[in-house]
Design a protein around this motif. Structure first.
Motif, PDB file in Angstrom:
ATOM      1  N   ALA A  24       0.823  -1.139  -0.273  1.00 46.89           N
ATOM      2  CA  ALA A  24       0.058   0.024  -0.228  1.00 46.89           C
ATOM      3  C   ALA A  24       0.716   1.180  -0.508  1.00 46.89           C
ATOM      4  CB  ALA A  24      -1.192   0.027   1.597  1.00 46.89           C
ATOM      5  N   LEU A  25       1.870   1.558   0.544  1.00 50.12           N
ATOM      6  CA  LEU A  25       3.016   2.484   0.610  1.00 50.12           C
ATOM      7  C   LEU A  25       3.179   2.626  -0.730  1.00 50.12           C
ATOM      8  CD1 LEU A  25       4.651   1.590   4.021  1.00 50.12           C
ATOM      9  CD2 LEU A  25       3.596   3.833   3.578  1.00 50.12           C
ATOM     10  N   TYR A  26       3.834   1.461  -1.352  1.00 52.31           N
ATOM     11  CA  TYR A  26       4.577   1.923  -2.585  1.00 52.31           C
ATOM     12  C   TYR A  26       3.205   1.849  -3.754  1.00 52.31           C
ATOM     13  CZ  TYR A  26       8.463  -0.150  -1.128  1.00 52.31           C
ATOM     14  OH  TYR A  26       9.924   0.178  -0.441  1.00 52.31           O
ATOM     15  N   VAL A  27       1.514   1.974  -3.497  1.00 55.25           N
ATOM     16  CA  VAL A  27       1.300   2.828  -4.285  1.00 55.25           C
ATOM     17  C   VAL A  27       0.614   4.460  -3.857  1.00 55.25           C
ATOM     18  CG1 VAL A  27      -1.320   2.528  -4.379  1.00 55.25           C
ATOM     19  CG2 VAL A  27      -0.240   0.242  -3.859  1.00 55.25           C
ATOM     20  N   LEU A  28       1.085   4.451  -3.177  1.00 52.69           N
ATOM     21  CA  LEU A  28       0.660   5.755  -2.473  1.00 52.69           C
ATOM     22  C   LEU A  28       2.129   6.478  -3.215  1.00 52.69           C
ATOM     23  CD1 LEU A  28      -1.137   8.410   0.097  1.00 52.69           C
ATOM     24  CD2 LEU A  28       0.754   6.847   1.228  1.00 52.69           C
ATOM     25  N   SER A  29       3.458   6.084  -2.708  1.00 55.19           N
ATOM     26  CA  SER A  29       4.541   6.393  -3.245  1.00 55.19           C
ATOM     27  C   SER A  29       4.253   6.888  -4.544  1.00 55.19           C
ATOM     28  CB  SER A  29       5.438   5.630  -3.009  1.00 55.19           C
ATOM     29  OG  SER A  29       6.440   6.363  -3.356  1.00 55.19           O
ATOM     30  N   GLY A  31       1.811   7.546  -6.682  1.00 50.32           N
ATOM     31  CA  GLY A  31       1.012   9.054  -5.930  1.00 50.32           C
ATOM     32  C   GLY A  31       1.593  10.373  -6.015  1.00 50.32           C
ATOM     33  N   LEU A  32       1.860  10.340  -5.453  1.00 50.17           N
ATOM     34  CA  LEU A  32       3.229  11.557  -4.687  1.00 50.17           C
ATOM     35  C   LEU A  32       4.335  11.582  -5.870  1.00 50.17           C
ATOM     36  CD1 LEU A  32       3.608  13.193  -1.980  1.00 50.17           C
ATOM     37  CD2 LEU A  32       5.921  11.180  -1.124  1.00 50.17           C
ATOM     38  N   CYS A  33       5.143  10.717  -6.799  1.00 50.03           N
ATOM     39  CA  CYS A  33       6.002  10.660  -7.351  1.00 50.03           C
ATOM     40  C   CYS A  33       5.151  11.579  -8.544  1.00 50.03           C
ATOM     41  CB  CYS A  33       6.207   9.333  -7.736  1.00 50.03           C
ATOM     42  SG  CYS A  33       7.761   9.283  -9.243  1.00 50.03           S
ATOM     43  N   PHE A  34       3.592  11.092  -8.815  1.00 52.81           N
ATOM     44  CA  PHE A  34       3.738  12.153 -10.403  1.00 52.81           C
ATOM     45  C   PHE A  34       3.376  13.068  -9.275  1.00 52.81           C
ATOM     46  CE2 PHE A  34      -0.205  13.666 -12.101  1.00 52.81           C
ATOM     47  CZ  PHE A  34      -0.157  13.490 -13.759  1.00 52.81           C
ATOM     48  N   LEU A  35       2.700  13.884  -8.247  1.00 47.90           N
ATOM     49  CA  LEU A  35       2.726  14.908  -7.679  1.00 47.90           C
ATOM     50  C   LEU A  35       4.182  15.528  -7.425  1.00 47.90           C
ATOM     51  CD1 LEU A  35       0.381  14.458  -4.932  1.00 47.90           C
ATOM     52  CD2 LEU A  35      -0.411  15.931  -7.380  1.00 47.90           C
ATOM     53  N   MET A  36       4.850  15.265  -7.194  1.00 49.92           N
ATOM     54  CA  MET A  36       6.098  15.928  -6.899  1.00 49.92           C
ATOM     55  C   MET A  36       6.932  16.320  -8.515  1.00 49.92           C
ATOM     56  SD  MET A  36       8.311  14.022  -4.073  1.00 49.92           S
ATOM     57  CE  MET A  36       9.294  14.668  -3.225  1.00 49.92           C
ATOM     58  N   TYR A  71      12.930  10.374  -9.007  1.00 53.27           N
ATOM     59  CA  TYR A  71      11.319  10.710  -8.765  1.00 53.27           C
ATOM     60  C   TYR A  71      10.943   9.727  -7.562  1.00 53.27           C
ATOM     61  CZ  TYR A  71      11.603  15.712  -9.354  1.00 53.27           C
ATOM     62  OH  TYR A  71      12.335  16.866  -9.466  1.00 53.27           O
ATOM     63  N   HIS A  72      11.048   8.422  -8.677  1.00 49.93           N
ATOM     64  CA  HIS A  72      10.235   6.984  -8.126  1.00 49.93           C
ATOM     65  C   HIS A  72      11.264   6.721  -6.662  1.00 49.93           C
ATOM     66  CE1 HIS A  72       6.985   5.960  -9.841  1.00 49.93           C
ATOM     67  NE2 HIS A  72       7.356   6.362 -11.357  1.00 49.93           N
ATOM     68  N   ASP A  76      10.052   6.730  -2.510  1.00 53.53           N
ATOM     69  CA  ASP A  76       9.885   5.029  -1.774  1.00 53.53           C
ATOM     70  C   ASP A  76      10.989   5.475  -0.741  1.00 53.53           C
ATOM     71  OD1 ASP A  76       8.441   4.321  -3.989  1.00 53.53           O
ATOM     72  OD2 ASP A  76      10.138   2.754  -4.571  1.00 53.53           O
ATOM     73  N   TYR A  77      12.386   6.148  -1.159  1.00 52.02           N
ATOM     74  CA  TYR A  77      13.007   6.561   0.563  1.00 52.02           C
ATOM     75  C   TYR A  77      12.031   7.061   1.315  1.00 52.02           C
ATOM     76  CZ  TYR A  77      15.774   9.895   3.436  1.00 52.02           C
ATOM     77  OH  TYR A  77      17.006   9.857   3.912  1.00 52.02           O
ATOM     78  N   MET A  78      11.106   8.308   1.139  1.00 51.92           N
ATOM     79  CA  MET A  78      10.769   9.044   2.436  1.00 51.92           C
ATOM     80  C   MET A  78       9.458   8.158   2.744  1.00 51.92           C
ATOM     81  SD  MET A  78      10.035  12.877   1.034  1.00 51.92           S
ATOM     82  CE  MET A  78       9.513  12.417  -0.357  1.00 51.92           C
ATOM     83  N   LEU A  79       9.089   7.524   2.593  1.00 53.49           N
ATOM     84  CA  LEU A  79       8.125   6.727   3.180  1.00 53.49           C
ATOM     85  C   LEU A  79       8.347   5.118   3.921  1.00 53.49           C
ATOM     86  CD1 LEU A  79       4.912   6.449   0.082  1.00 53.49           C
ATOM     87  CD2 LEU A  79       5.007   7.206   2.612  1.00 53.49           C
ATOM     88  N   GLU A  80       9.646   4.497   2.950  1.00 52.26           N
ATOM     89  CA  GLU A  80      10.392   3.494   3.299  1.00 52.26           C
ATOM     90  C   GLU A  80      10.162   4.254   5.330  1.00 52.26           C
ATOM     91  OE1 GLU A  80      12.143   0.914  -0.008  1.00 52.26           O
ATOM     92  OE2 GLU A  80      13.153   2.461   0.545  1.00 52.26           O
TER      93      GLU A  80
END
Length: 299
Positions: A24-29, A31-36, A71-72, A76-80
């Motif tokens: 689930a974190l990587y799905v969120l990641s 989406g976050l990547c697209f925004l950033m 960016y990917h 990932d790093y921030m959520l990890e």
């Protein structure tokens, strides 16, 4: 009061995020990547300038591909890192593997301490679990630069200490190492060594990724003061949520090296690491903000 409120809101949000499974974190990641990258354009100018100057031989298409992968990675790093708030020691040890630790442990036993120079690369934060292969009585020291916000600083110290890491602010490193040695403790001093230094710390100038670059030499100075062997931490991303660390000896006798030699060895190894897989370094840092001219002007 405002800072305390920000702390508790941030902590609660991170704690809830950390409950999510990695999938689930990587799905969120994603989406976050697209925004950033495409909406917020998080430090896009910095990233593109750094990549262009570091790889002048690469085409625009090649640079954009590294940018996309970066960016990917950074999302990932921030959520990890947030996930570390809830990760068990067993899970962290399974996801962060360690290779060629025999020499590392032998030098620690022989000299009572070692210095490990670490880059901002791959899953470097997960090195807080390196106690997995060390003796329980040995101290894995993490030298860090305190954040300006004391509440956020406290939060990240808690995360990094969950699995046995001993946090020490960089200005207290020498004092803490001497104290631990006096107490008969063996210590591993881990330092992030590729940060952009303050002007007062701008000591070692060299060519790095085709650019005139200054590095801190704190790790070298600590190693020489204590005469501790120095290792380079080679990090290799094994896929999402998995990493492997190798510890390569740079020198067993730092006092016998010339000034700047150890720092230069680190720089050359770091360059090799980045050239192997460029996307997994912190390209969003303003790494080249210092020049020889502005250091001299403020010297």
């Amino acid at each position: 009061m405002k800072s305390r409120l920000i702390y508790w809101l941030t902590y609660a949000s991170m704690w809830l995020l950390a409950l999510l499974p990695f999938r689930a974190l990587y799905v969120l990641s994603d989406g976050l990547c697209f925004l950033m990258r495409h909406v917020v354009h998080y430090r896009r100018r910095v990233v593109r300038r750094n990549l262009k100057n570091s790889f002048p031989e690469k085409s625009q298409a090649e640079l954009r591909e590294i940018e996309r992968e970066f960016y990917h990675y950074i999302c990932d790093y921030m959520l990890e890192e947030i996930k570390m708030m809830r990760m068990s020691f067993e899970d962290l040890s399974r996801r962060m593997e360690y290779g060629n630790t025999e020499e590392y442990l032998a030098m620690l036993e022989k000299h009572g301490g070692i210095v490990v120079l670490i880059p901002h690369y791959a899953n470097f934060e997960w090195l807080t679990g390196m106690g997995a292969f060390m003796n329980p009585e040995d101290v894995p020291m993490q030298v860090y630069k305190p954040l300006r916000n004391k509440y956020l600083d406290e939060m990240f110290k808690l995360i990094r200490a969950r699995h046995g890491g001993y946090n020490v602010p960089k200005h207290s490193t020498a004092r803490e190492v001497i104290k631990l040695r006096r107490d008969g403790k063996r210590v591993v001093i881990g330092l992030i060594t590729d940060q952009s230094p303050n002007r007062s710390e701008a000591h070692h100038w060299t060519t790095f990724l085709n650019q005139d670059t200054v590095f801190m030499d704190g790790g070298e100075r600590i190693a020489k003061m204590m005469n501790y062997p120095v290792f380079y931490c080679e990090l290799e991303k094994q896929g999402r949520g998995y990493c492997k660390a190798y510890f390569d000896l740079l020198t067993e006798n730092p006092k016998q090296t010339a000034d700047g030699e150890i720092t230069e060895l680190f720089v050359r190894r770091l360059e090799q690491t980045i050239l192997r897989e460029p996307a997994y370094w912190f390209w969003s840092h303003k790494r080249w903000k210092l020049t020889r001219e502005n250091v001299k002007q403020h010297g």
